[in-house]
Design a protein around this motif. Structure first.
Motif, short mmCIF file in Angstrom:
data_model
loop_
_atom_site.label_atom_id
_atom_site.label_comp_id
_atom_site.label_asym_id
_atom_site.label_seq_id
_atom_site.Cartn_x
_atom_site.Cartn_y
_atom_site.Cartn_z
N ASP A 482 0.83 -1.20 0.00
CA ASP A 482 0.00 0.00 0.00
C ASP A 482 0.86 1.25 0.00
O ASP A 482 1.84 1.36 0.74
CB ASP A 482 -0.89 -0.02 1.25
N GLY A 484 -0.03 4.15 1.09
CA GLY A 484 -0.22 4.86 2.35
C GLY A 484 0.76 4.42 3.42
O GLY A 484 1.38 5.23 4.11
N GLU A 485 0.90 3.08 3.57
CA GLU A 485 1.85 2.56 4.54
C GLU A 485 3.27 2.99 4.19
O GLU A 485 4.09 3.30 5.07
CB GLU A 485 1.76 1.04 4.59
N VAL A 488 3.82 6.61 5.34
CA VAL A 488 4.00 6.72 6.79
C VAL A 488 5.43 6.34 7.18
O VAL A 488 6.08 7.02 7.97
CB VAL A 488 2.98 5.83 7.53
N ALA A 524 -0.38 9.46 9.70
CA ALA A 524 -1.26 8.31 9.67
C ALA A 524 -2.69 8.70 10.04
O ALA A 524 -3.67 8.18 9.49
CB ALA A 524 -0.75 7.22 10.63
N LEU A 527 -4.32 10.08 7.08
CA LEU A 527 -4.76 9.03 6.16
C LEU A 527 -6.07 8.41 6.63
O LEU A 527 -6.94 8.07 5.80
CB LEU A 527 -3.68 7.95 6.05
N GLU A 530 -8.94 10.14 5.55
CA GLU A 530 -9.10 10.03 4.09
C GLU A 530 -8.30 11.06 3.32
O GLU A 530 -8.72 11.55 2.27
CB GLU A 530 -10.59 10.11 3.71
N THR A 533 -3.92 9.13 -0.82
CA THR A 533 -2.55 8.60 -0.97
C THR A 533 -1.96 8.95 -2.33
O THR A 533 -0.77 8.71 -2.57
CB THR A 533 -2.56 7.08 -0.80
N PHE A 553 0.73 17.97 1.99
CA PHE A 553 1.44 16.82 2.53
C PHE A 553 2.74 17.23 3.21
O PHE A 553 2.97 16.94 4.39
CB PHE A 553 1.73 15.82 1.40
#
Length: 582
Positions: A482, A484-485, A488, A524, A527, A530, A533, A553
């Motif tokens: 992912d 997103g991960e 982070v 996080a 995220l 929402e 990403t 960001f």
């Protein structure tokens, strides 16, 4: 013959029962019979006091028809004679307006016979008419004006520059050993008149010749120090170099600025001088003085030339900036708050001490919380603004020059597995991360809210490297999972590496861990709310209108980072120090 007049002579025999007054013109003392007319040239006319192992007199030089100072060694130990001779050799070899002048024949010995045969070492030097800085400080219990003290600091450094060039360490710098050659009135001159008082360094009894090439291997042969001013390595009898003089001079300057004896400013647990809250001075000057009085020798400036160069930048007029205006605002707030505290203290004058201290502690705590909040907000604003500007700058370089393409070509050659999509996209992303890191590091450094050293070049360079590495980590992780991960993790690593380069005074790993973890958790959270990403994905021909999400960001990362640095600075690090982790 000046104001003293040819009325009486003073016998310099330490054992004379009635040394003064002796008739003018007498060759021998009427009490002990010792010679009064030294070398048929110098006539002692008044005792000035004593210092160390010596007695000090004013003498009349019949050759030059001027008053001079005579220093007589009264201590009979070999070590005292060695130090006295050493001082004479140093002063004879020097020709500088900031050092008392001694002629080649100014060091001599006279023979005494009463009460026993002995030799008396003598040193005749130029008489400095004027007060010591310790005497001036008596008239300024709250500290001397900053501009005047800076002038003295510059003059003292130029004297030390000459001494150190000749491999001479003074080892006894303090306010009482710094004089102004020209007498001054009870009021110090205003800034427009600074410069006419010549500073003079006196008392070279502890001066030492050193061989710079062997400084680290040889220990100090003579253990001399002045309590409150000498550095730890001198007190313990270790090796001393020019840094020892800078330490003592730094403590002297801090005392002149605050009006407080340096040991009274020391933190009882760490020994660090807590003086910044007592006086309003230029923050860069305060940083320089803190480096000069660092207990670690290697953390102090290495030469007088380096300090003078930094002082030149500090004293040069510059245009006002947001940071300067912010510091002025905080200074005004602090001043008004101090006035309020004083009024409250007076209002509670009839109450018990316990109640009064409790109320003052509450108000001081509120003030400290208030200033901490303001500083945190200021750091977050500058870090966020710097990150945003860096993002815009990186976008222009990446998509409106060939630099992004060149970086992509390099990546595809060295790490082909990362360039699975468009090559220009990979190079542009990396450039965007790097410039955002540069802007973030610059903003945090300029804010100066965590007492960090302002190493703009080092921190900015590390900002580029750490954010570029975090981009690399993100691409590796997002290639197998992912995005997103991956972001982070990239945030955590980028902030961690950047924190290590910021010039925090101590506990660097604590700032790095807390800052990295806190910033990652903050992002996080976004995220979970929402935050897309795809914030760093652009169209094939991106425009400035697509920059809003990347700016959000990187700015949010910079603000999260500053917030957690503030938490570490105001809460976590003081708590660790309280628990004994220095």
């Amino acid at each position: 013959m000046s104001h003293i007049g040819k009325t009486a002579v003073h016998c310099i025999n330490p054992d004379c029962q009635r040394p003064y007054p002796q008739p003018w013109g007498s060759k021998f003392c009427t009490s002990c019979g010792e010679v009064l007319h030294l070398l048929d040239r110098y006539i002692p006319i008044a005792a000035l006091g004593s210092g160390g192992f010596a007695q000090i007199y004013t003498v009349w030089d019949e050759v030059t028809q001027t008053e001079k100072v005579l220093k007589v060694l009264v201590e009979e130990s070999p070590k005292a004679l060695e130090l006295f001779t050493q001082e004479a050799e140093v002063l004879v070899s020097l020709r500088h307006p900031g050092v008392p002048k001694v002629e080649a024949d100014g060091n001599f010995q006279i023979n005494l016979s009463n009460p026993k045969p002995r030799q008396l070492a003598c040193l005749v030097m130029e008489k400095i008419n004027g007060p010591t800085l310790a005497e001036i400080l008596d008239n300024y219990p709250q500290g001397c004006p900053e501009a005047v003290v800076i002038n003295w600091l510059i003059q003292a450094l130029k004297i030390l520059q000459e001494l150190h060039k000749r491999q001479i360490i003074h080892r006894d710098i303090k306010p009482s050993n710094l004089m102004l050659r020209t007498p001054v009135s009870t009021a110090l001159p205003n800034q427009g008149g600074i410069g006419w008082e010549q500073l003079v360094l006196i008392d070279f009894g502890g001066a030492k010749h050193v061989k710079m090439a062997r400084l680290r291997q040889e220990s100090s042969s003579t253990r001399l120090f002045s309590s409150g001013y000498s550095p730890p390595e001198q007190i313990t009898g270790g090796n001393v170099g020019p840094e020892a003089d800078f330490y003592a001079l730094g403590r002297t300057i801090i005392e002149l600025l605050t009006g407080t004896y340096p040991p009274d400013l020391e933190d009882p647990q760490t020994g660090v001088l807590q003086w910044r809250n007592r006086v309003n001075v230029n923050s860069q000057l305060a940083d320089l003085l803190d480096e000069m009085v660092n207990e670690n020798v290697r953390s102090r400036p290495a030469s007088a030339a380096i300090i003078l160069k930094r002082l030149t930048k500090i004293t040069q007029p510059s245009s006002s900036s947001l940071s300067t205006n912010w510091q002025k605002f905080l200074t005004q707030v602090a001043h008004q708050w101090q006035v309020l505290l004083q009024g409250i203290e007076q209002s509670f004058g009839n109450f018990g001490k316990t109640i009064r201290k409790l109320v003052l502690w509450i108000f001081k705590t509120i003030y400290q919380i208030f200033t901490a909040c303001l500083s945190t907000i200021w750091a977050m604003l500058l870090a966020g603004l710097g990150a945003g500007v860096g993002t815009i700058f990186g976008f222009i370089l990446a998509y409106h020059t060939s630099l992004g393409v060149r970086i992509a070509e390099f990546i595809s050659t060295q790490l082909p597995e990362l360039a699975q999509n468009s090559q220009s996209l990979g190079g542009a992303e990396m450039l965007l991360f790097a410039t955002a890191g540069l802007g973030t590091a610059f903003g945090i450094t300029v804010s100066g809210c965590f007492a960090q050293r302002r190493r703009l070049f080092v921190t900015s360079s590390m900002g580029i490297i750490s954010y570029a590495f975090s981009w690399l980590l993100w691409r590796v992780i997002s290639a197998n999972g992912d995005r997103g991960e991956g972001l982070v993790a990239a945030v955590a690593i980028g902030v961690f590496l950047l924190a290590l380069s910021i010039g925090f005074r101590s506990h660097h790993i604590v700032y790095a861990v807390i800052g990295g973890f806190g910033a990652a958790m903050g992002f996080a959270t976004l995220l979970l709310l929402e935050f897309p990403t795809t914030a760093l994905q652009f169209s094939n021909s991106p425009t400035l209108s697509e920059l809003s999400l990347p700016i959000a960001f990187f700015s949010s990362v910079g603000m999260f980072m500053s917030f957690w640095f503030s938490v570490s600075y105001y809460l976590i690090v003081p708590g660790l120090k309280l628990l004994g982790w220095r």
